[in-house]
Design a protein around this motif. Sequence first.
Motif, PDB file in Angstrom:
ATOM      1  N   ARG A 280     -19.487 -22.241  11.434  1.00  0.00           N
ATOM      2  CA  ARG A 280     -19.032 -20.949  11.640  1.00  0.00           C
ATOM      3  C   ARG A 280     -17.957 -20.619  10.538  1.00  0.00           C
ATOM      4  O   ARG A 280     -17.860 -19.636   9.812  1.00  0.00           O
ATOM      5  CB  ARG A 280     -18.418 -20.549  12.883  1.00  0.00           C
ATOM      6  CG  ARG A 280     -17.935 -19.209  13.177  1.00  0.00           C
ATOM      7  CD  ARG A 280     -17.834 -18.810  14.551  1.00  0.00           C
ATOM      8  NE  ARG A 280     -16.273 -19.293  15.046  1.00  0.00           N
ATOM      9  CZ  ARG A 280     -16.385 -20.464  15.949  1.00  0.00           C
ATOM     10  NH1 ARG A 280     -17.718 -21.036  16.339  1.00  0.00           N
ATOM     11  NH2 ARG A 280     -15.227 -20.969  16.163  1.00  0.00           N
ATOM     12  N   ARG A 281     -16.943 -21.535  10.541  1.00  0.00           N
ATOM     13  CA  ARG A 281     -15.913 -21.278   9.523  1.00  0.00           C
ATOM     14  C   ARG A 281     -16.327 -21.409   8.042  1.00  0.00           C
ATOM     15  O   ARG A 281     -15.802 -20.774   7.298  1.00  0.00           O
ATOM     16  CB  ARG A 281     -14.694 -22.417   9.722  1.00  0.00           C
ATOM     17  CG  ARG A 281     -13.857 -22.055  11.088  1.00  0.00           C
ATOM     18  CD  ARG A 281     -12.864 -23.032  11.240  1.00  0.00           C
ATOM     19  NE  ARG A 281     -11.890 -22.743  12.401  1.00  0.00           N
ATOM     20  CZ  ARG A 281     -10.815 -22.161  12.161  1.00  0.00           C
ATOM     21  NH1 ARG A 281     -10.258 -22.209  10.837  1.00  0.00           N
ATOM     22  NH2 ARG A 281      -9.791 -21.886  13.208  1.00  0.00           N
ATOM     23  N   LEU A 282     -17.180 -22.267   7.807  1.00  0.00           N
ATOM     24  CA  LEU A 282     -17.977 -22.536   6.452  1.00  0.00           C
ATOM     25  C   LEU A 282     -18.596 -21.245   6.150  1.00  0.00           C
ATOM     26  O   LEU A 282     -18.482 -20.967   4.747  1.00  0.00           O
ATOM     27  CB  LEU A 282     -18.606 -23.849   6.466  1.00  0.00           C
ATOM     28  CG  LEU A 282     -18.019 -25.163   6.421  1.00  0.00           C
ATOM     29  CD1 LEU A 282     -18.770 -26.306   6.664  1.00  0.00           C
ATOM     30  CD2 LEU A 282     -17.025 -25.238   5.489  1.00  0.00           C
ATOM     31  N   ARG A 283     -19.186 -20.777   6.876  1.00  0.00           N
ATOM     32  CA  ARG A 283     -19.852 -19.381   6.423  1.00  0.00           C
ATOM     33  C   ARG A 283     -19.268 -18.419   6.212  1.00  0.00           C
ATOM     34  O   ARG A 283     -19.260 -17.507   5.213  1.00  0.00           O
ATOM     35  CB  ARG A 283     -20.741 -19.076   7.834  1.00  0.00           C
ATOM     36  CG  ARG A 283     -22.085 -19.884   8.086  1.00  0.00           C
ATOM     37  CD  ARG A 283     -22.946 -19.384   9.299  1.00  0.00           C
ATOM     38  NE  ARG A 283     -24.456 -20.036   9.436  1.00  0.00           N
ATOM     39  CZ  ARG A 283     -24.543 -20.764  10.671  1.00  0.00           C
ATOM     40  NH1 ARG A 283     -23.946 -20.433  11.592  1.00  0.00           N
ATOM     41  NH2 ARG A 283     -25.751 -21.349  10.707  1.00  0.00           N
ATOM     42  N   VAL A 284     -17.916 -18.412   6.848  1.00  0.00           N
ATOM     43  CA  VAL A 284     -17.064 -17.159   6.518  1.00  0.00           C
ATOM     44  C   VAL A 284     -16.384 -17.452   5.147  1.00  0.00           C
ATOM     45  O   VAL A 284     -16.041 -16.606   4.293  1.00  0.00           O
ATOM     46  CB  VAL A 284     -15.866 -17.149   7.877  1.00  0.00           C
ATOM     47  CG1 VAL A 284     -14.878 -16.124   7.497  1.00  0.00           C
ATOM     48  CG2 VAL A 284     -16.766 -16.615   9.058  1.00  0.00           C
ATOM     49  N   ALA A 285     -15.880 -18.995   5.039  1.00  0.00           N
ATOM     50  CA  ALA A 285     -14.911 -19.322   3.904  1.00  0.00           C
ATOM     51  C   ALA A 285     -15.961 -19.208   2.775  1.00  0.00           C
ATOM     52  O   ALA A 285     -15.436 -18.816   1.603  1.00  0.00           O
ATOM     53  CB  ALA A 285     -14.537 -20.618   4.202  1.00  0.00           C
TER      54      ALA A 285
ATOM     55  N   TRP B 194     -22.245 -22.288   1.582  1.00  0.00           N
ATOM     56  CA  TRP B 194     -21.898 -23.050   2.876  1.00  0.00           C
ATOM     57  C   TRP B 194     -23.213 -24.023   3.085  1.00  0.00           C
ATOM     58  O   TRP B 194     -23.092 -25.192   3.529  1.00  0.00           O
ATOM     59  CB  TRP B 194     -21.931 -22.069   3.988  1.00  0.00           C
ATOM     60  CG  TRP B 194     -22.920 -21.347   4.764  1.00  0.00           C
ATOM     61  CD1 TRP B 194     -23.446 -20.107   4.270  1.00  0.00           C
ATOM     62  CD2 TRP B 194     -24.138 -21.779   5.397  1.00  0.00           C
ATOM     63  NE1 TRP B 194     -24.584 -19.544   4.876  1.00  0.00           N
ATOM     64  CE2 TRP B 194     -25.015 -20.656   5.684  1.00  0.00           C
ATOM     65  CE3 TRP B 194     -24.172 -23.231   6.297  1.00  0.00           C
ATOM     66  CZ2 TRP B 194     -26.162 -20.849   6.424  1.00  0.00           C
ATOM     67  CZ3 TRP B 194     -25.138 -23.100   7.134  1.00  0.00           C
ATOM     68  CH2 TRP B 194     -26.021 -22.133   7.434  1.00  0.00           C
ATOM     69  N   GLU B 195     -24.710 -23.465   2.812  1.00  0.00           N
ATOM     70  CA  GLU B 195     -25.661 -24.142   3.145  1.00  0.00           C
ATOM     71  C   GLU B 195     -25.619 -25.602   2.039  1.00  0.00           C
ATOM     72  O   GLU B 195     -25.849 -26.467   2.624  1.00  0.00           O
ATOM     73  CB  GLU B 195     -27.005 -23.519   2.684  1.00  0.00           C
ATOM     74  CG  GLU B 195     -27.322 -22.536   3.999  1.00  0.00           C
ATOM     75  CD  GLU B 195     -28.771 -22.095   3.873  1.00  0.00           C
ATOM     76  OE1 GLU B 195     -29.644 -22.948   3.370  1.00  0.00           O
ATOM     77  OE2 GLU B 195     -28.695 -20.795   3.923  1.00  0.00           O
TER      78      GLU B 195
ATOM     79  N   CYS C  46      -8.162 -32.586   1.459  1.00  0.00           N
ATOM     80  CA  CYS C  46      -9.565 -33.034   1.243  1.00  0.00           C
ATOM     81  C   CYS C  46     -10.354 -32.021   2.307  1.00  0.00           C
ATOM     82  O   CYS C  46     -11.198 -32.517   2.960  1.00  0.00           O
ATOM     83  CB  CYS C  46      -9.928 -34.212   1.462  1.00  0.00           C
ATOM     84  SG  CYS C  46      -9.025 -35.147   2.815  1.00  0.00           S
ATOM     85  N   SER C  47      -9.845 -30.645   2.314  1.00  0.00           N
ATOM     86  CA  SER C  47     -10.250 -29.810   3.317  1.00  0.00           C
ATOM     87  C   SER C  47     -10.940 -28.689   2.523  1.00  0.00           C
ATOM     88  O   SER C  47     -10.642 -28.451   1.177  1.00  0.00           O
ATOM     89  CB  SER C  47      -9.107 -29.057   3.920  1.00  0.00           C
ATOM     90  OG  SER C  47      -9.650 -27.964   4.672  1.00  0.00           O
ATOM     91  N   LEU C  48     -11.715 -28.163   3.234  1.00  0.00           N
ATOM     92  CA  LEU C  48     -12.531 -26.918   2.661  1.00  0.00           C
ATOM     93  C   LEU C  48     -12.185 -25.589   3.210  1.00  0.00           C
ATOM     94  O   LEU C  48     -13.000 -24.699   2.913  1.00  0.00           O
ATOM     95  CB  LEU C  48     -14.256 -27.216   2.977  1.00  0.00           C
ATOM     96  CG  LEU C  48     -14.714 -28.444   2.441  1.00  0.00           C
ATOM     97  CD1 LEU C  48     -16.315 -28.387   2.592  1.00  0.00           C
ATOM     98  CD2 LEU C  48     -14.662 -28.492   0.785  1.00  0.00           C
ATOM     99  N   LEU C  49     -11.316 -25.711   4.270  1.00  0.00           N
ATOM    100  CA  LEU C  49     -10.852 -24.487   4.824  1.00  0.00           C
ATOM    101  C   LEU C  49      -9.701 -23.730   4.441  1.00  0.00           C
ATOM    102  O   LEU C  49      -8.785 -24.398   4.153  1.00  0.00           O
ATOM    103  CB  LEU C  49     -10.611 -25.078   6.460  1.00  0.00           C
ATOM    104  CG  LEU C  49     -11.622 -25.764   7.038  1.00  0.00           C
ATOM    105  CD1 LEU C  49     -11.290 -25.996   8.503  1.00  0.00           C
ATOM    106  CD2 LEU C  49     -12.849 -24.996   7.095  1.00  0.00           C
TER     107      LEU C  49
END
Length: 450
Positions: A167-172, A177-178, A392-395
């Motif tokens: 959910r967070r990756l789709r928003v960010a 995200w895929e 090393c985060s994607l958020l």
Amino acid sequence: MPSMASCLANAHTQPAPSGAAVRAQAARVLHAVRAEGRSLTDALAASATPADARDEALLSELTFGALRLLPRLEALTKHLLQRPLKPNDRIIGSLLMIGLYQLIALRIPDHAAVSATVAATRLLQRPRAVGLVNASLRRFQREGPELLALAERDEAARWLMPTWLLRRLRVAWPEDWEAIVTASQGRAPMFLRVNTLRANPAEYAARLSAAEIEAQTLADQPQALRLARPIAAQALPGFSEGLVSVQDAGAQWAAPLLCPQPGERVLDACAAPGGKSAHLLEQAHGRLALTAIDASTERLEAVRTTCARLGLEARIMVGDATRPDPAWADAPYQRILLDAPCSATGVIRRHPDIKRLRREADIGPLVDTQARMLDALWPLLQPGGCLLYLTCSLLPEENEAQIAGFLARQRDAVESPLPTSLGIARAHGRQLLPTDAGPDGFYFARLLKQ
């Protein structure tokens, strides 16, 4: 499906077939991650190393592979078992997942995988579960496609990622995200960093070629090489002599972005395991007054070992970056590296246990710790100095939003532009996304003190 109690009659008494011990060991390691919350690194370190190199390689493959597929394997196990396992028997669930991983992903003949996994049940002191493990794995052999389709109705099982993180990756990252999720399930490439104090990168690449180790250079990172196939670090030519280190290409951006100059005072505020500290010293020809701190005494040993192997010197101390101590905060620094503790969502392919161990509730406390570190370290930077913040985060909460908040709090801080070749521009800083043959996911922001 036979019950646990009815399985005793199916237990055999012949010696365990070859490979049973390593399956049992893999189940213990997986159970330590799933049930005890231990990291895969710690669980493997606490497990006895198999005497046979092939068993050692198989143990690594079974544990890392099962954790990559864990959401799917857990969903399959639920469908295969008629009722939940008793608390004392939950290690059997981990053993079933080790067996399922072999049937799904490895080229081991099915009969050998099933036989060795079933035999491992006894080595786990669960003889009453022999029939249950055998029946479950043989049912998957018969009904695999149907069971997989059923399991993958669950979103986490389909994408091999926790639903909160999806959910967070789709928003960010609505456009990416895929690709991020797909890359995060793969096997990470192996990158090397040549120690230019002891070796020339081109000459070292030729030495690899002579040893029949295929490697490619990276155009924008002259010290970096990417191996065609991962190998043990000790098998690299000149590794023990300090000619080369293993370090992801994304992490190798940190030292040149901070760009330390000989003679400067530099602080590496979260230094373990030491790869970036060593790279900073290599960048400055070994002539830095480098202080490397970390909150973990145990992890600092890795920093000492790394520096010793590479022939580098640093002041290595236990320290909490949220609470400067006169022992290391004794004078202003000209450059500070803050590789902040984070969700590690950009390095899941290297640490697949993150998918199990990290929780959405962890993100808020991590963001708070990062902010406290930034605010505590900033007064230690002399005017005109540079602080490099990376995760090393994607958020975004840990990255560009963190830097936006810091800049609002610290009026003497300005952002320094980063190379446009480095990943994707964000509102603040730049983001590398994990890709199949490329680096892991890293975020960078460079701050100057006016």
